[in-house]
Write an enzyme that holds these catalytic residues in place. Structure first.
Site, PDB file in Angstrom:
ATOM      1  N   HIS A 100      38.142 -60.615 -32.415  1.00 13.49           N
ATOM      2  CA  HIS A 100      39.457 -59.973 -32.355  1.00 13.49           C
ATOM      3  C   HIS A 100      39.708 -59.270 -31.017  1.00 13.49           C
ATOM      4  O   HIS A 100      40.751 -58.656 -30.840  1.00 13.49           O
ATOM      5  CB  HIS A 100      39.606 -58.971 -33.508  1.00 13.49           C
ATOM      6  CG  HIS A 100      39.455 -59.615 -34.841  1.00 13.49           C
ATOM      7  ND1 HIS A 100      40.368 -60.530 -35.328  1.00 13.49           N
ATOM      8  CD2 HIS A 100      38.488 -59.529 -35.770  1.00 13.49           C
ATOM      9  CE1 HIS A 100      39.972 -60.958 -36.519  1.00 13.49           C
ATOM     10  NE2 HIS A 100      38.823 -60.369 -36.806  1.00 13.49           N
ATOM     11  N   LEU A 101      38.782 -59.400 -30.097  1.00 13.81           N
ATOM     12  CA  LEU A 101      38.951 -58.766 -28.790  1.00 13.81           C
ATOM     13  C   LEU A 101      40.006 -59.515 -27.977  1.00 13.81           C
ATOM     14  O   LEU A 101      40.186 -60.725 -28.138  1.00 13.81           O
ATOM     15  CB  LEU A 101      37.628 -58.764 -28.028  1.00 13.81           C
ATOM     16  CG  LEU A 101      36.532 -57.862 -28.597  1.00 13.81           C
ATOM     17  CD1 LEU A 101      35.225 -58.088 -27.845  1.00 13.81           C
ATOM     18  CD2 LEU A 101      36.950 -56.407 -28.523  1.00 13.81           C
TER      19      LEU A 101
END
Length: 160
Positions: free
Chosen positions: A53-54
């Site tokens: 999710h970065l």
């Protein structure tokens, strides 16, 4: 013009996966200059464990690895040049230092780093080099001075 493939580089440098950070030599003028590439891939160990999710910016290739790749490129130039001059490399290759390092951009998986390294001076078992790293037409790093050392030194001989 001297070009080297990955297998040739493996015969010159003592490094192996995952720390061998030079893929191909595009041009080499012994004792003077080298242009080499390293392709950044998403399967590099530095990306292992990153949260999915970065943001994309989290996948910038670490500057420390970029500098190491630059240093390895310079080492290929130095050791290849020594071998063509009839010197054998014996001992341990050590990255000594990097000064005047300016990082002006980033590389990401899929980018190809292109290092241009010149030897400034050879003093005994020490090589002083400088150069730049590019991704396409973007210069992303300038290294004003890099020192590499071979402990136990280079020895005159038949070359190997």
């Amino acid at each position: 013009m001297v070009t080297l493939e990955h297998a040739d580089i493996r015969r010159i440098l003592p490094h192996r996966h995952p720390v061998l950070l030079v893929d191909r030599v595009l041009d080499l003028e012994p004792g003077v200059r080298i242009v080499a590439t390293k392709t950044v891939t998403g399967s590099e160990p530095c990306y292992a464990g990153l949260d999915e999710h970065l943001p994309a910016s989290a996948y910038a290739y670490p500057a420390s690895l970029l500098v190491e790749s630059f240093g390895q490129t310079g080492a290929v130039l130095w050791l290849y040049s020594a071998a063509t001059a009839g010197e054998r490399s014996e001992g341990t290759l050590i990255f000594g230092s990097a000064r005047e390092v300016t990082i002006t951009g980033s590389a990401y998986p899929g980018d190809v780093l292109r290092h241009t390294v010149e030897i400034d001076q050879l003093i005994g078992d020490n090589a002083f080099m400088r150069g730049e790293t590019w991704v396409g037409d973007r210069r992303i790093a300038t290294l004003g001075s890099v020192l590499a050392v071979v402990r136990e030194g280079l020895a005159a001989g038949t070359g190997s």
